[in-house]
Design a protein around this motif. Structure first.
Motif, PDB file in Angstrom:
ATOM      1  N   THR A  84      34.511  23.758  48.596  1.00  0.00           N
ATOM      2  CA  THR A  84      34.543  24.189  49.990  1.00  0.00           C
ATOM      3  C   THR A  84      34.451  23.030  50.975  1.00  0.00           C
ATOM      4  OG1 THR A  84      33.554  26.316  49.395  1.00  0.00           O
ATOM      5  CG2 THR A  84      33.570  25.788  51.715  1.00  0.00           C
ATOM      6  N   THR A 228      28.071  33.667  46.339  1.00  0.00           N
ATOM      7  CA  THR A 228      29.254  32.874  45.993  1.00  0.00           C
ATOM      8  C   THR A 228      29.030  31.822  44.921  1.00  0.00           C
ATOM      9  OG1 THR A 228      28.760  31.271  47.747  1.00  0.00           O
ATOM     10  CG2 THR A 228      30.196  33.131  48.323  1.00  0.00           C
ATOM     11  N   HIS A 260      29.801  28.970  52.494  1.00  0.00           N
ATOM     12  CA  HIS A 260      30.919  29.314  51.618  1.00  0.00           C
ATOM     13  C   HIS A 260      31.758  30.460  52.172  1.00  0.00           C
ATOM     14  CE1 HIS A 260      29.237  27.473  47.608  1.00  0.00           C
ATOM     15  NE2 HIS A 260      29.643  26.565  48.459  1.00  0.00           N
ATOM     16  N   SER A 263      35.262  31.180  54.359  1.00  0.00           N
ATOM     17  CA  SER A 263      36.597  31.452  53.807  1.00  0.00           C
ATOM     18  C   SER A 263      37.162  32.789  54.289  1.00  0.00           C
ATOM     19  CB  SER A 263      36.547  31.459  52.274  1.00  0.00           C
ATOM     20  OG  SER A 263      35.738  32.526  51.797  1.00  0.00           O
ATOM     21  N   ALA A 358      45.610  33.724  48.729  1.00  0.00           N
ATOM     22  CA  ALA A 358      44.469  34.108  47.894  1.00  0.00           C
ATOM     23  C   ALA A 358      44.633  35.533  47.368  1.00  0.00           C
ATOM     24  CB  ALA A 358      43.171  33.984  48.697  1.00  0.00           C
ATOM     25  N   ARG A 384      39.201  32.878  49.080  1.00  0.00           N
ATOM     26  CA  ARG A 384      38.739  32.585  47.727  1.00  0.00           C
ATOM     27  C   ARG A 384      38.771  33.849  46.873  1.00  0.00           C
ATOM     28  NH1 ARG A 384      34.397  29.333  47.779  1.00  0.00           N
ATOM     29  NH2 ARG A 384      34.279  29.083  50.033  1.00  0.00           N
ATOM     30  N   GLU A 386      37.952  35.094  42.428  1.00  0.00           N
ATOM     31  CA  GLU A 386      37.351  34.691  41.155  1.00  0.00           C
ATOM     32  C   GLU A 386      37.607  35.745  40.100  1.00  0.00           C
ATOM     33  OE1 GLU A 386      33.029  33.329  39.278  1.00  0.00           O
ATOM     34  OE2 GLU A 386      33.121  34.126  41.315  1.00  0.00           O
ATOM     35  N   THR A 424      37.182  25.632  40.631  1.00  0.00           N
ATOM     36  CA  THR A 424      35.768  25.318  40.830  1.00  0.00           C
ATOM     37  C   THR A 424      35.008  25.347  39.505  1.00  0.00           C
ATOM     38  OG1 THR A 424      35.875  26.274  43.028  1.00  0.00           O
ATOM     39  CG2 THR A 424      33.687  25.974  42.083  1.00  0.00           C
ATOM     40  N   MET A 429      35.935  30.352  40.191  1.00  0.00           N
ATOM     41  CA  MET A 429      36.315  30.603  41.573  1.00  0.00           C
ATOM     42  C   MET A 429      37.449  29.675  42.006  1.00  0.00           C
ATOM     43  SD  MET A 429      33.767  31.050  44.816  1.00  0.00           S
ATOM     44  CE  MET A 429      33.290  29.320  44.923  1.00  0.00           C
ATOM     45  N   THR A 430      38.335  30.212  42.831  1.00  0.00           N
ATOM     46  CA  THR A 430      39.446  29.441  43.374  1.00  0.00           C
ATOM     47  C   THR A 430      39.449  29.549  44.893  1.00  0.00           C
ATOM     48  OG1 THR A 430      40.994  31.302  43.298  1.00  0.00           O
ATOM     49  CG2 THR A 430      40.829  29.927  41.324  1.00  0.00           C
ATOM     50  N   LEU A 431      40.054  28.569  45.534  1.00  0.00           N
ATOM     51  CA  LEU A 431      40.126  28.528  46.991  1.00  0.00           C
ATOM     52  C   LEU A 431      41.509  28.022  47.380  1.00  0.00           C
ATOM     53  CD1 LEU A 431      38.457  28.861  49.632  1.00  0.00           C
ATOM     54  CD2 LEU A 431      37.712  26.499  49.333  1.00  0.00           C
TER      55      LEU A 431
END
Length: 464
Positions: A84, A228, A260, A263, A358, A384, A386, A424, A429-431
């Motif tokens: 982040t 998160t 966090h 997002s 996302a 984000r 996940e 991540t 987790m993805t962003l």
């Protein structure tokens, strides 16, 4: 042991292959890792940098936008984005320009400039809280707000949620186990009993929330709008509305940590969900990756802060050491970058690009889970998302933690890294950032599909 229907033996076979592949294709990282062992504790400048899935640290040479490059010349799609810290991409052009501008005009003076005024105005417009202060990290911002809350209420106890993440604030490093508050596993060097003035309860448990507040000693609830860091956990419908009602009923202040959850949109969950906090804190991404954090408050809290400052001083004068602020807090470089970030980077247009990507990624994860017949789930929060090793999205930190399978997770992460994709660490987790492309999202899902296909094709991999 098994997890999510996949045998550990199959995971280990794939992991061994991927470890060998990493070592073969990253000779310069391997050499640097050996060299670093002689000067850096654990071979890294911060010890958790050795906790990734790679058999030795991966050394980065540069980063730009949604990509970074390692010392061996490999390019990576970055869906971690400094967990982040680089939520809007690595070195956005306005931030690079701001660094160059301020670099020639002084970095820190202990005095404000016009940038501070503009940043405060932008923050107030964005989040709806009128008054702001600046610190260096989200940990600092949370620590300082907790001091204010205790001073204003005359109470000592902090209420947090089991599995929460608020940086390294000592008071938050507790867990809820067997009906009581205990120190978080792995906590080092803590001399005092944190449970004396900190109380942990499960997220989404309204009965536990009211029971904790009804004791009448809670100065503040410090809360991520959605959990998160232990795996993403979303609030139940109506949970935040009831949280706000109960905190007001029992004279407890509400602190929302958006570090966090920013997002979600330009005003975070605070604006999107109308959370109405007394204080808000925000760190990592607020200055485009330059160390900086902020906390904001209502007019009522600002008035109360002024009163407690006067009472703390001698002869009613406002002076003395409050225990808040560091010499580099609100330095000129951070303020110039924060202004640029708020005005030119962290924009409605940026989120309009990030959020659909996302959502596309989350839908891609769901298709893979269905294709491979896995009892997994997907959680989304703005930019984000996940995938989690449980059939239904978790409702508490304990449920999210129970779904962990570190070896499986790290093996999948290493497989992705070996093919030029980073997500991540420590969970899945993805962003997405403004520089992420549709083809980047599709490459991630295609590569994960390939990983799962290879894993599940191994003899005895699937457990009924």
């Amino acid at each position: 042991m098994t997890a999510s229907g996949i045998a550990d033996r199959a995971v280990e076979i794939l992991a061994a292959r991927e470890r060998a592949r990493f070592l073969e294709q990253n000779p310069k990282s391997v050499t640097l890792a050996e060299r670093a062992r002689h000067s850096l504790f654990g071979g890294v400048p911060m010890h958790w940098m050795s906790d990734w899935s790679t058999p030795c640290p991966l050394f980065v040479s540069r980063a730009q936008g949604a990509r970074f490059y390692d010392v061996d010349g490999h390019e990576y799609l970055d869906f971690c984005l400094g967990d982040t810290g680089s939520m809007f991409g690595h070195s956005p052009a306005p931030i690079a320009r701001a660094i160059a501008e301020q670099g020639a005009n002084g970095l820190t003076t202990m005095l404000p400039g016009e940038d501070a005024v503009v940043a405060g105005e932008r923050l107030a417009e964005r989040f709806g809280l009128p008054y702001w202060q600046v610190a260096t990290t989200a940990t600092d911002a949370n620590r300082f707000v907790l001091r204010w809350a205790r001073a204003i209420t005359g109470r000592n106890t902090l209420l947090v949620f089991d599995g929460c993440y608020h940086g390294t604030v000592d008071d938050t490093l507790v867990r809820f186990k067997e009906g009581r508050t205990v120190h978080r596993p792995g906590l080092l060097g803590q001399a005092r009993n944190l449970a004396k003035y900190s109380r942990a309860i499960p997220f989404n448990d309204l009965q536990a929330l009211e029971a904790a507040l009804a004791q009448g000693d809670v100065a503040a609830v410090l809360c991520e709008p959605a959990m998160t860091n232990i795996g993403m956990v979303l609030p139940d419908p109506g949970y935040h509305q009831r949280l706000r009602e109960l905190t007001r009923q029992y004279g407890t202040l509400l602190i929302i940590d958006e570090t966090h959850t920013i997002s979600t949109g330009p005003g975070g969950c605070t604006r999107a969900w109308n959370l109405q906090p007394d204080f808000i804190t925000l760190g990592k991404p607020i200055a485009g990756g330059v160390p900086c954090s902020v906390y904001g408050c209502t007019a009522e809290m600002a008035q109360a802060m002024q009163i407690v400052r006067q009472h703390a001083g001698e002869h009613g004068e406002v002076h003395g050491h409050s225990g808040m602020g560091t010499t580099l807090s609100a330095n000129a470089l951070a303020m110039h970058c924060m202004r640029a970030n708020l005005e030119e980077v962290m924009t409605e247009q940026a989120y309009a690009h990030m959020l659909p990507l996302a959502a596309r990624l989350a839908e891609g994860f769901r298709r893979l889970i269905d294709k491979h017949g896995l009892a997994w789930s997907v959680t989304e929060l703005g930019a984000r998302c996940e995938f989690q090793f449980c059939a239904k999205p978790p409702r508490t930190g304990a449920e999210a933690e129970a779904a962990f399978h570190d070896h499986l997770q790290q093996t999948l992460h290493l497989y992705l890294i070996n093919r030029g994709i980073l997500i991540t660490p420590f969970h899945n987790m993805t962003l997405c950032c403004p520089d992420t492309r549709t083809e980047d999202v599709d490459r991630l899902t295609d590569t994960l599909d390939q990983a799962l296909g290879e894993l599940l094709a191994l003899p005895g991999a699937r457990i009924a």
